[in-house]
Design an enzyme around this catalytic site. Structure first.
Site, PDB file in Angstrom:
ATOM      1  N   ARG A  55      -5.496  35.312  19.973  1.00  9.50           N
ATOM      2  CA  ARG A  55      -5.207  34.587  18.563  1.00  9.50           C
ATOM      3  C   ARG A  55      -4.999  33.285  18.758  1.00  9.50           C
ATOM      4  O   ARG A  55      -5.206  32.430  17.866  1.00  9.50           O
ATOM      5  CB  ARG A  55      -4.446  35.587  17.846  1.00  9.50           C
ATOM      6  CG  ARG A  55      -2.984  35.496  18.618  1.00  9.50           C
ATOM      7  CD  ARG A  55      -1.806  35.684  17.521  1.00  9.50           C
ATOM      8  NE  ARG A  55      -0.501  35.502  18.288  1.00  9.50           N
ATOM      9  CZ  ARG A  55       0.202  34.352  18.270  1.00  9.50           C
ATOM     10  NH1 ARG A  55      -0.290  33.482  17.300  1.00  9.50           N
ATOM     11  NH2 ARG A  55       1.212  34.093  18.705  1.00  9.50           N
ATOM     12  N   ARG A  70       3.746  25.097  14.835  1.00  9.73           N
ATOM     13  CA  ARG A  70       5.126  25.997  14.783  1.00  9.73           C
ATOM     14  C   ARG A  70       6.081  25.053  15.448  1.00  9.73           C
ATOM     15  O   ARG A  70       7.379  25.017  15.255  1.00  9.73           O
ATOM     16  CB  ARG A  70       5.100  27.217  15.246  1.00  9.73           C
ATOM     17  CG  ARG A  70       6.641  27.996  15.618  1.00  9.73           C
ATOM     18  CD  ARG A  70       6.434  29.286  16.311  1.00  9.73           C
ATOM     19  NE  ARG A  70       5.685  29.004  17.581  1.00  9.73           N
ATOM     20  CZ  ARG A  70       6.153  29.019  18.799  1.00  9.73           C
ATOM     21  NH1 ARG A  70       7.647  28.457  18.795  1.00  9.73           N
ATOM     22  NH2 ARG A  70       5.558  28.700  19.803  1.00  9.73           N
ATOM     23  N   ILE A 129      -5.481  22.091  21.364  1.00  8.78           N
ATOM     24  CA  ILE A 129      -4.893  21.201  22.327  1.00  8.78           C
ATOM     25  C   ILE A 129      -4.048  20.515  21.687  1.00  8.78           C
ATOM     26  O   ILE A 129      -3.821  20.028  20.687  1.00  8.78           O
ATOM     27  CB  ILE A 129      -5.960  20.154  22.652  1.00  8.78           C
ATOM     28  CG1 ILE A 129      -7.408  20.746  23.453  1.00  8.78           C
ATOM     29  CG2 ILE A 129      -5.392  19.050  23.683  1.00  8.78           C
ATOM     30  CD1 ILE A 129      -8.483  20.010  23.744  1.00  8.78           C
ATOM     31  N   HIS A 138      -1.038  27.534  39.622  1.00  4.39           N
ATOM     32  CA  HIS A 138      -0.073  28.108  40.516  1.00  4.39           C
ATOM     33  C   HIS A 138      -0.500  29.579  40.728  1.00  4.39           C
ATOM     34  O   HIS A 138      -0.118  30.144  39.705  1.00  4.39           O
ATOM     35  CB  HIS A 138       1.258  27.940  39.743  1.00  4.39           C
ATOM     36  CG  HIS A 138       2.208  28.304  40.983  1.00  4.39           C
ATOM     37  ND1 HIS A 138       3.157  29.040  40.500  1.00  4.39           N
ATOM     38  CD2 HIS A 138       2.472  28.056  42.335  1.00  4.39           C
ATOM     39  CE1 HIS A 138       4.147  29.382  41.705  1.00  4.39           C
ATOM     40  NE2 HIS A 138       3.649  28.660  42.446  1.00  4.39           N
ATOM     41  N   ALA A 170       5.120  23.330  24.934  1.00  4.39           N
ATOM     42  CA  ALA A 170       5.683  23.583  23.369  1.00  4.39           C
ATOM     43  C   ALA A 170       6.302  24.786  23.119  1.00  4.39           C
ATOM     44  O   ALA A 170       5.556  25.607  23.236  1.00  4.39           O
ATOM     45  CB  ALA A 170       4.306  23.234  22.453  1.00  4.39           C
ATOM     46  N   CYS A 177       0.062  35.979  22.269  1.00  2.00           N
ATOM     47  CA  CYS A 177      -1.086  35.140  22.234  1.00  2.00           C
ATOM     48  C   CYS A 177      -2.350  35.847  22.598  1.00  2.00           C
ATOM     49  O   CYS A 177      -3.283  35.915  21.643  1.00  2.00           O
ATOM     50  CB  CYS A 177      -0.877  34.008  23.067  1.00  2.00           C
ATOM     51  SG  CYS A 177       0.584  33.094  22.422  1.00  2.00           S
ATOM     52  N   ALA A 206      -4.159  29.943  21.622  1.00  2.00           N
ATOM     53  CA  ALA A 206      -4.703  29.675  23.083  1.00  2.00           C
ATOM     54  C   ALA A 206      -4.154  28.041  23.019  1.00  2.00           C
ATOM     55  O   ALA A 206      -4.929  27.180  22.551  1.00  2.00           O
ATOM     56  CB  ALA A 206      -6.210  29.769  23.167  1.00  2.00           C
TER      57      ALA A 206
END
EC number: 2.1.1.45
Length: 283
Positions: free
Chosen positions: A185, A21, A227, A51, A282, A156, A187
């Site tokens: 769903r 996407r 990835i 973090h 992204a 997600c 990752a």
């Protein structure tokens, strides 16, 4: 953390090159599972520094049922900034679904706690963030979707289920063990997954405490585990680093209500990670 590094290796070696996407491109696999025994330490990735503040405040934000980034920004957490509208709203995302499903006062977290305390053998102890009625229109912007009472992003980490193992009396166990399985769903292995592991492991520990149970396992099940093409170098660097011993997470034992936890109720001990590694989100 071996389980995480094994996932990285698996995707690098076996992944399918795909578009996505965001237009970034990914290498991905479909269907993968990791297991973490929470008695062996808190599953916080050590091959790069995470973090912790963002992980804790985001989880507390979910549990509040909040969907505006104001609380996060007040506490120095910026991980949701890219998707909020001009007022800081994200639409009916995770917290709304967890605590106020379809605005019908269905509080899935409260119902889960009640079920764990009264019927721990139940096979229905599920919390779902995946609500088809509020999924965003992919043809519209984040702001337009929020204005139309849709979520800025689809969840997600879509739903999770709990399981209570009875105590083994022969081993002297007196409390049941609480395990959680998450179905994710979608990752982002470099940026998202380390956060997700720590967040759901922490949630499992919190719920175990308020239900007078011992933490068992966190089981992380993936659909599309990917990835991004601009994260290969960062993950190769992580693979070159030697994992360090897992830290220990200590919760304030005085907290008996899941909604009473605050940031100061968590202490991470002996976390000695390798330096942080930067990577682009992204969007």
């Amino acid at each position: 953390m071996k389980q995480y590094l094994d996932l990285v290796k698996h995707v690098l070696e076996n992944g399918n090159q795909k578009g996505d996407r965001t237009g970034t491109g990914t290498k991905s696999v479909f269907g993968y599972q990791m297991r973490f025994d929470l008695s062996e330490g808190f599953p916080m990735v050590t091959t790069k520094k995470l973090h912790l503040k963002s992980i804790i405040y985001e989880l507390l934000w979910f549990l509040k049922g909040d969907t505006n980034i104001k609380y996060l920004k007040e506490n120095g957490v910026k991980i949701w900034d890219e998707w909020a509208d001009s007022n800081g709203d994200l639409g009916p995302v995770y917290g709304h679904q967890w605590r106020n499903w379809n605005s019908e006062e269905i509080d899935q977290i409260s119902e889960l706690i009640t079920e764990l305390k009264t019927n721990p053998n139940s096979r229905r102890m599920i919390v779902s963030a995946w609500n088809p009625s509020v999924l965003p229109d992919t043809k519209k912007s984040f702001e337009e979707n929020v204005a139309n009472n849709k979520a800025a992003l689809p969840p997600c980490h879509a739903f999770f289920q709990f399981y209570v193992a009875s105590p083994d009396l022969e081993k002297g166990e007196t409390k049941g063990k609480l395990s959680c399985q998450l179905y994710q769903r979608s990752a982002d292995i470099f940026l998202g997954v380390p956060f997700n592991i720590a967040s759901y492991a922490l949630l499992t520990m919190m719920i175990a405490q308020v239900c007078d149970l011992e933490p068992g396992e966190f089981i992380h099940t993936f659909g599309d585990a990917h990835i991004y093409n601009n994260h290969f170098e960062q993950l190769e660097l992580q693979l070159s680093r030697e994992p360090k011993p897992l830290p220990k997470m200590i919760l304030n034992p005085e907290i008996k209500n899941i909604f009473d936890f605050d940031y100061d109720d968590f202490t991470l001990v002996d976390y000695d990670p390798h330096p942080a590694i930067q990577g682009s989100v992204a969007v």
